[in-house]
Design a protein around this motif. Structure first.
Motif, PDB file in Angstrom:
ATOM      1  N   VAL A   1       7.106   0.806  10.648  1.00  0.00           N
ATOM      2  CA  VAL A   1       7.875   1.559   9.653  1.00  0.00           C
ATOM      3  C   VAL A   1       7.094   1.674   8.358  1.00  0.00           C
ATOM      4  O   VAL A   1       7.065   2.727   7.719  1.00  0.00           O
ATOM      5  CB  VAL A   1       9.241   0.868   9.404  1.00  0.00           C
ATOM      6  CG1 VAL A   1       9.909   1.432   8.161  1.00  0.00           C
ATOM      7  CG2 VAL A   1      10.132   1.039  10.606  1.00  0.00           C
ATOM      8  N   VAL A   2       6.422   0.596   7.981  1.00  0.00           N
ATOM      9  CA  VAL A   2       5.761   0.597   6.682  1.00  0.00           C
ATOM     10  C   VAL A   2       4.428   1.328   6.715  1.00  0.00           C
ATOM     11  O   VAL A   2       4.073   2.035   5.777  1.00  0.00           O
ATOM     12  CB  VAL A   2       5.583  -0.864   6.200  1.00  0.00           C
ATOM     13  CG1 VAL A   2       4.801  -0.908   4.911  1.00  0.00           C
ATOM     14  CG2 VAL A   2       6.935  -1.514   6.000  1.00  0.00           C
TER      15      VAL A   2
ATOM     16  N   VAL B   1       0.832  -1.213   0.000  1.00  0.00           N
ATOM     17  CA  VAL B   1       0.000   0.000   0.000  1.00  0.00           C
ATOM     18  C   VAL B   1       0.867   1.265   0.000  1.00  0.00           C
ATOM     19  O   VAL B   1       0.674   2.145  -0.845  1.00  0.00           O
ATOM     20  CB  VAL B   1      -1.007  -0.029   1.170  1.00  0.00           C
ATOM     21  CG1 VAL B   1      -1.547   1.344   1.480  1.00  0.00           C
ATOM     22  CG2 VAL B   1      -2.150  -0.978   0.826  1.00  0.00           C
ATOM     23  N   PRO B   2       1.860   1.379   0.901  1.00  0.00           N
ATOM     24  CA  PRO B   2       2.722   2.571   0.806  1.00  0.00           C
ATOM     25  C   PRO B   2       3.556   2.605  -0.472  1.00  0.00           C
ATOM     26  O   PRO B   2       3.889   3.691  -0.954  1.00  0.00           O
ATOM     27  CB  PRO B   2       3.614   2.466   2.046  1.00  0.00           C
ATOM     28  CG  PRO B   2       3.518   1.069   2.490  1.00  0.00           C
ATOM     29  CD  PRO B   2       2.162   0.586   2.104  1.00  0.00           C
ATOM     30  N   VAL B   3       3.887   1.424  -1.028  1.00  0.00           N
ATOM     31  CA  VAL B   3       4.646   1.423  -2.289  1.00  0.00           C
ATOM     32  C   VAL B   3       3.789   1.994  -3.408  1.00  0.00           C
ATOM     33  O   VAL B   3       4.268   2.732  -4.270  1.00  0.00           O
ATOM     34  CB  VAL B   3       5.130  -0.004  -2.638  1.00  0.00           C
ATOM     35  CG1 VAL B   3       5.875  -0.014  -3.967  1.00  0.00           C
ATOM     36  CG2 VAL B   3       6.015  -0.553  -1.538  1.00  0.00           C
TER      37      VAL B   3
ATOM     38  N   LEU C   1      -8.035   1.263  -2.742  1.00  0.00           N
ATOM     39  CA  LEU C   1      -8.152   2.604  -2.155  1.00  0.00           C
ATOM     40  C   LEU C   1      -6.855   3.390  -2.356  1.00  0.00           C
ATOM     41  O   LEU C   1      -6.875   4.578  -2.699  1.00  0.00           O
ATOM     42  CB  LEU C   1      -8.486   2.508  -0.673  1.00  0.00           C
ATOM     43  CG  LEU C   1      -9.941   2.198  -0.318  1.00  0.00           C
ATOM     44  CD1 LEU C   1     -10.094   2.065   1.182  1.00  0.00           C
ATOM     45  CD2 LEU C   1     -10.851   3.307  -0.846  1.00  0.00           C
ATOM     46  N   ALA C   2      -5.726   2.697  -2.147  1.00  0.00           N
ATOM     47  CA  ALA C   2      -4.442   3.376  -2.306  1.00  0.00           C
ATOM     48  C   ALA C   2      -4.237   3.811  -3.748  1.00  0.00           C
ATOM     49  O   ALA C   2      -3.732   4.907  -4.015  1.00  0.00           O
ATOM     50  CB  ALA C   2      -3.319   2.461  -1.860  1.00  0.00           C
TER      51      ALA C   2
ATOM     52  N   ILE D   1      10.557   1.431  -3.267  1.00  0.00           N
ATOM     53  CA  ILE D   1      10.640   0.335  -2.304  1.00  0.00           C
ATOM     54  C   ILE D   1      11.670   0.641  -1.226  1.00  0.00           C
ATOM     55  O   ILE D   1      11.980  -0.196  -0.403  1.00  0.00           O
ATOM     56  CB  ILE D   1      10.955  -1.007  -2.993  1.00  0.00           C
ATOM     57  CG1 ILE D   1      12.205  -0.905  -3.841  1.00  0.00           C
ATOM     58  CG2 ILE D   1       9.785  -1.480  -3.810  1.00  0.00           C
ATOM     59  CD1 ILE D   1      12.696  -2.247  -4.347  1.00  0.00           C
ATOM     60  N   ARG D   2      12.227   1.851  -1.252  1.00  0.00           N
ATOM     61  CA  ARG D   2      13.175   2.209  -0.190  1.00  0.00           C
ATOM     62  C   ARG D   2      12.424   2.540   1.088  1.00  0.00           C
ATOM     63  O   ARG D   2      11.439   3.300   1.062  1.00  0.00           O
ATOM     64  CB  ARG D   2      13.992   3.423  -0.614  1.00  0.00           C
ATOM     65  CG  ARG D   2      15.022   3.076  -1.650  1.00  0.00           C
ATOM     66  CD  ARG D   2      15.798   4.315  -2.041  1.00  0.00           C
ATOM     67  NE  ARG D   2      16.343   4.094  -3.362  1.00  0.00           N
ATOM     68  CZ  ARG D   2      17.621   4.287  -3.666  1.00  0.00           C
ATOM     69  NH1 ARG D   2      18.453   4.731  -2.779  1.00  0.00           N
ATOM     70  NH2 ARG D   2      18.047   4.040  -4.876  1.00  0.00           N
ATOM     71  N   LEU D   3      12.928   2.015   2.201  1.00  0.00           N
ATOM     72  CA  LEU D   3      12.259   2.270   3.477  1.00  0.00           C
ATOM     73  C   LEU D   3      12.262   3.753   3.800  1.00  0.00           C
ATOM     74  O   LEU D   3      11.291   4.279   4.362  1.00  0.00           O
ATOM     75  CB  LEU D   3      12.950   1.473   4.587  1.00  0.00           C
ATOM     76  CG  LEU D   3      12.755  -0.039   4.511  1.00  0.00           C
ATOM     77  CD1 LEU D   3      13.590  -0.742   5.564  1.00  0.00           C
ATOM     78  CD2 LEU D   3      11.296  -0.422   4.674  1.00  0.00           C
TER      79      LEU D   3
END
Lengths: 308, 622
Positions: free
Chosen positions: A241-242, A154-156, A303-304, A162-164
């Protein structure tokens, strides 16, 4: 010199020792809360430390006809992977802007290794019950990996990275709807990754008498327990974190307190689920993850994609 | 960069063909002699081809038809081809020893290498087509060496590959009509209009059939199961992948300029290949067949990567192709080692080999972890690049990329699951009665050395990915692919992993593990081996056994998945069987017309004559 620093980070801070100590304290919290739920007193704070030490002096039995080296080294694979995963996740919290060692994909793959090492160890045990337990564990991996991937992507979807560091940097203070759904999915999957009730079918004391771990004893068993204790730290931190913005160390004690709050919150949810749910059968678990949980995860991803 | 003269490029092409011819003349009784010819020839080929890895791109215009081109893309394909040829030849020395038709076997092996090099170097479609056709034929011959049971598999391969070759010719004809040339290196043409589209798909079909991508994959499991393990390791697992992916890369990056929808379609095919083939692999009962389904599934990753059209994706796809060839041939050679000792690759009749065949076990373990993408092995490095390629592709605003990404990453978990099953059934679980009766020992160094070499290379190409394979093979071929979008420090991560492993080892050393005691396995309070399960005569007793083949029945019985599996059981996804059904149905209709009754034949004759007459009369005369 760089490698010396790396080894220090790995062994002392924030890798092995730091994570293991936090994990052991958290496992005490788990046992204490469980005891309170069951109207017991519960163990003292240092009990998990004593337990690990006790494993180290107990006798080791290797099943007849098993490959001794492989049987004993199987737990070490998972232990090694969880250490490196811990290092990467902690570093992304301590130095959010610096790239370090691995990204989201690396951590995801490293986090499957502890389960894999449990499976290989159980197979090396030459015991049918262990084999059944191991097969349940690998089926569980197949089942929860699909919704888990969707949730952490979802955050990607939002950041196209893909970097944290990018993922951490892009998270808003308020959770988006897609993020909330993804968090729900991640919490459920965390339960399975930590082999907690209702998804502890690979160990299932009542029907498989320990299942995957049935032949393990002494330090080798201790190694699995230590790995799991460290996962108690790494998994919630990774989810934070994600999906939850990690721990903001630049904000002074408020940021740290908020971070600890998020972490303890995730742990308490896991402990409460494990104390109130019954164990499911493996086919029910697979159906649950590929059905309902994936449905929610797909909703989160859609949704994302729509920008919510 | 070195310049390679025309002679040094012609020599490695002609040399294996001549050596192969020599092998064919080796008398049957002295079959092993052919093996030594092949070994020397392959060693010479390595020496001849190694300099090509850093050679400057150049065109070699021998004559109208032999028009060769060496560039950054095909030079590492050439070295890889020869390398796998050498590995398989060394392995075959032990594996094929004492079998019949050795002269033919080694001859075809050498010819396969020769024609592959011609196909890779050809800058002229006609030359490429001729080499391509020979390769299909050689595949048929090599699979057929597996004996009587392999005949059906060889035929199936021949029909699918040969049929796709016919489509390939058609595509080249269209390409020639469009561009007026049959050279591969002219300016890429835009992919719009029916002719260009058909030409593109005709070429893609040939490449997919060769690489074994869905839906033209169905020859791979057959050839992999029935052909000799060394042939399976060489052709469907490594060389055919190299050739097929080479053609896909040429078609998508050099011959045609793809629009957005074509990218989507190719990525869809790649993703479908990954997931469907791995689901089929999960339920297999035969090690070689299971590996073959993975040989199909892994092509999906390569096609998915190349289909993104991004530098990282293409580079990841090519790197994955190299990695797949490494671990997949290691696995097939491992299966061959198991087969040569136990006489079977049936997962229900193996077990317990981890202790008796430790090197084969280690090789298969490393290769299994590698194919499942466990860091820091090579399979992880290439998958990681492909994922980045997909994320980069997603920046163009479409939503499909998230589906491809999920499928690719989930495919990894499913791959792990099916290899865990192999490791259990073959190496770790209790030995089956059949295995127990035989006195199993490790295979000889002639067989384990090539396997071990492949496993070690899997580790090295994983840890030193950016320093060795990517730097010398992939980065020069795909400009701009060295700018990663993610973070993966393979070297430091490996050091950290090893250090953490050592910490665990130290904890072991200071603990009581040194005094480990071996004790029998108990189950239900009784010693497992003597627990009375059934009262059967000596040699027929059954014990508590879990072979692992039934691990995924839970998955098989799930609602939607169940119906897919039952359709697959009926071969509804196999174009070969579907085609056969259609052909036989048509033949059945025609057969009804042949009832042997003379008046009916006269009627047909008369009707035909009338038709011809009618046609002649209606055509206007000039």
């Amino acid at each position: 010199m760089d490698y010396l620093i790396l080894i220090f980070q790995l062994i002392i801070f924030p890798g092995f020792l730091f994570t293991a100590v936090i994990g052991l304290v958290i496992s005490w919290v788990d046992r204490k809360v469980t005891a309170k739920v069951q109207m017991r007193v519960g163990p003292p704070l240092l009990q998990p430390f004593y337990d690990i030490l006790k494993y180290m002096i107990k006798e080791t039995c290797v099943p007849e006809g098993a490959s001794k080296i492989f049987f004993l080294s199987a737990p070490l694979f998972g232990f090694a992977a969880v250490n490196v995963a811990a290092l990467i996740v902690w570093q992304s919290i301590i130095h959010p802007q610096a790239a370090f060692m691995g990204d989201l994909v690396v951590v995801l793959y490293l986090l499957t290794v502890p389960a894999l090492s449990l499976v290989l160890g159980s197979f090396a045990s030459k015991n049918p019950l262990a084999s059944i337990g191991g097969s349940r564990e690998i089926k569980l991996i197949m089942a929860y990996e699909l919704p888990f991937l969707l949730a952490v992507l979802v955050p990607v979807i939002k950041t196209h990275s893909i970097r944290l560091a990018d993922i951490l940097g892009a998270q808003a203070a308020v959770l988006a709807p897609s993020g909330i759904l993804a968090l729900v999915v991640a919490i459920v999957v965390m339960q399975a990754k930590l082999a907690l009730v209702p998804f502890d079918c690979s160990e299932a004391e009542t029907e498989l008498t320990g299942g995957a771990l049935i032949e393990y004893s002494g330090p080798a068993l201790g190694m699995y327990k230590l790995t799991r204790v460290m996962l108690w730290v790494v998994m919630p931190l990774f989810v934070m974190v994600v999906l939850l913005g990690g721990i903001n160390l630049n904000n002074g004690w408020q940021g740290i307190l908020a971070g600890i709050g998020k972490y303890v919150g995730l742990v308490v949810v896991a402990v409460l689920i494990r104390n109130t749910a019954p164990r499911v059968r493996i086919d029910q678990a697979v159906r649950f993850f590929w059905g309902k949980v994936t449905f929610v995860a797909v909703a989160a991803a859609i949704l994302a994609l729509m920008g919510y | 960069m070195i310049d390679v003269s025309m002679h040094s490029i012609i020599l490695p092409l002609a040399f294996p063909l001549i050596a192969g011819l020599l092998c064919l003349f080796v008398p049957r009784r002295a079959g092993q002699f052919a093996a030594y010819i092949a070994l020397i020839a392959m060693a010479v080929m390595i020496v001849l081809c190694w300099p090509l890895l850093t050679a400057a791109p150049q065109i070699y215009d021998v004559n109208r038809w032999i028009h060769l081109k060496l560039d950054a893309l095909n030079r590492f394909f050439i070295v890889a081809t020869v390398f796998f040829g050498l590995i398989v030849t060394v392995y075959s020395l032990g594996f094929m020893k004492g079998k019949v038709r050795l002269g033919e076997y080694y001859g075809y092996l050498l010819w396969t290498v020769g024609f592959s090099l011609i196909a890779l170097l050809a800058n002229e479609f006609i030359l490429l087509l001729i080499a391509w056709g020979f390769l299909g034929l050689l595949l048929y011959m090599l699979v057929g060496i597996g004996g009587f049971s392999a005949a059906g598999a060889a035929k199936k391969s021949m029909i699918i590959i040969g049929g796709s070759d016919a489509v390939f010719i058609f595509g080249i004809a269209l390409f020639w009509q469009l561009t007026g040339t049959t050279r591969l290196d002219n300016a890429p043409i835009m992919l719009h209009g029916a002719r260009a589209t058909i030409a593109f798909f005709a070429i893609i079909i040939a490449a997919f059939a060769k690489a074994g991508a869905m839906p033209l994959h169905t020859w791979v499991p057959e050839a992999g199961k029935h052909g000799p393990a060394s042939v399976a390791a060489f052709l469907p697992a490594s060389l055919d992948k190299l050739l097929g992916i080479y053609l896909v890369t040429r078609a998508t990056t050099g011959l045609f300029v793809l629009g957005g929808h074509f990218h989507t379609l190719i990525m869809f095919l790649g993703a479908a290949t990954i997931i469907c083939a791995v689901m089929m692999a999960l339920i297999q009962h035969d090690m070689k067949r299971l590996l073959s389904y993975h040989a199909v599934s892994q092509v999906g990753y390569m096609i998915l990567g190349i289909g993104t059209g991004t530098a990282l994706g293409i580079a990841g796809g090519l790197f994955h192709m190299l990695n797949n060839a490494l671990y997949k041939s290691a696995l097939f050679l491992g299966a061959g080692a198991v087969e040569s000792k136990t006489g079977t690759t049936d997962l229900d009749h193996l077990g317990g080999l981890a202790k008796t065949m430790p090197i084969t076990f280690l090789v298969c373990l490393v290769a299994s972890l590698s194919i499942s993408g466990i860091p820091p092995l090579n399979g992880f490095a290439s998958k990681w690049m492909i994922y980045q390629g997909i994320v980069e592709y997603g920046k163009n605003g479409s939503w499909t990329w998230i589906v491809w990404l999920i499928v690719a990453m989930l495919g990894s978990a499913l791959t792990l699951a099916s290899f865990v099953k192999v490791l259990h059934a073959v190496f770790l679980c209790k030995a089956s009665p059949e295995v127990k009766r035989k006195n199993i020992t490790e295979v000889g160094p002639g067989m384990w050395l090539p396997m071990a070499a492949l496993a070690v290379i899997c580790i090295i190409t994983g840890i030193f990915a950016t320093r060795l394979p990517l730097r010398y093979c992939i980065f020069p071929a795909v400009p701009g692919s060295d700018a990663f979008a993610g973070t993966w420090w393979a070297g430091p991560a490996t050091i950290a992993l090893v250090a953490a492993f050592i910490i665990g080892g130290v904890i072991y050393l200071i603990s009581s593990v040194r005094k480990a005691r071996t004790c029998p396995t108990y189950i239900g309070g009784e010693i497992m081996d003597t627990a009375v399960i059934s009262d059967l005569p000596q040699g027929k007793e059954r014990s508590v056994e879990v072979t692992g083949t039934a691990f995924y029945l839970t998955i098989r019985e799930l609602p939607v998945i169940k119906s897919f599996y039952s359709l697959a059981d009926k071969k509804m996804f196999d174009p070969y069987d579907l085609g056969a059904k259609i052909v036989f149905y048509g033949v059945g209709i025609l057969r009804k017309a042949h009832n042997g009754v003379l008046p009916l034949y006269l009627t047909w004759f008369l009707a035909g004559a009338l038709l011809v007459l009618g046609f002649v009369l209606t055509v206007p005369l000039k």
